[in-house]
Design an enzyme around this catalytic site. Sequence first.
Site, PDB file in Angstrom:
ATOM      1  N   TYR A 128       0.833  -1.210   0.000  1.00 55.70           N
ATOM      2  CA  TYR A 128       0.000   0.000   0.000  1.00 55.70           C
ATOM      3  C   TYR A 128       0.868   1.261   0.000  1.00 55.70           C
ATOM      4  O   TYR A 128       0.681   2.160  -0.828  1.00 55.70           O
ATOM      5  CB  TYR A 128      -0.917  -0.025   1.234  1.00 55.70           C
ATOM      6  CG  TYR A 128      -1.832   1.163   1.356  1.00 55.70           C
ATOM      7  CD1 TYR A 128      -3.084   1.164   0.757  1.00 55.70           C
ATOM      8  CD2 TYR A 128      -1.447   2.287   2.088  1.00 55.70           C
ATOM      9  CE1 TYR A 128      -3.936   2.262   0.874  1.00 55.70           C
ATOM     10  CE2 TYR A 128      -2.288   3.376   2.209  1.00 55.70           C
ATOM     11  CZ  TYR A 128      -3.534   3.356   1.593  1.00 55.70           C
ATOM     12  OH  TYR A 128      -4.360   4.444   1.715  1.00 55.70           O
ATOM     13  N   LYS A 150       1.435   4.124  -3.072  1.00 58.42           N
ATOM     14  CA  LYS A 150       1.220   5.548  -2.814  1.00 58.42           C
ATOM     15  C   LYS A 150       2.494   6.346  -3.117  1.00 58.42           C
ATOM     16  O   LYS A 150       2.440   7.417  -3.725  1.00 58.42           O
ATOM     17  CB  LYS A 150       0.781   5.783  -1.367  1.00 58.42           C
ATOM     18  CG  LYS A 150      -0.600   5.249  -1.045  1.00 58.42           C
ATOM     19  CD  LYS A 150      -1.687   6.018  -1.773  1.00 58.42           C
ATOM     20  CE  LYS A 150      -3.061   5.626  -1.271  1.00 58.42           C
ATOM     21  NZ  LYS A 150      -4.121   6.395  -1.946  1.00 58.42           N
TER      22      LYS A 150
END
Length: 162
Positions: free
Chosen positions: A68, A72
């Site tokens: 994750y 990002k």
Amino acid sequence: MAVSEGRAALHAFCALGTTIKQAGSQEKFRQIDQTFVLDFGKLCLRLGAKTFSYVSALGADHRSKVFYNRIKGETEAKLKELGFPHLLLHRPSLLLGDRDEFRFGESLAMYAMLPLKWLRIGDSFRGIEASKVARGMLIHAFEKRPASFKIIVSREMHQFTP
């Protein structure tokens, strides 16, 4: 759109994002959180946007071992490569607000972070209301002389009241 010195200035705001669980796979997550965000950024640039404000995540890092955070961070790096005159990356911690579905992990984290709020410490890590993030995005985008590149973390956004 904002008007400054007799000219219209186009500001773009992007808060598109999902979870791996909602997306159904890491591949779909990457498509939503990276491909769609970058496609939107390219479109905004073609339309003349001077400022692009993006809601990323605390811990975003293109070298992270956490998928994750890595996505990002990669997205942030690729947005930077697009060449916006003003790129503002907002890195909130846990986003607070109404949800359509129950998220056990987020609920647990929210309660675990309550002492940070009571003790008035850990502003970079404690949850933040989505409305404060949105207000921070507007305030930073419409500054008289916005930064060409800036990372705004939760600690800075906590000062904004809806």
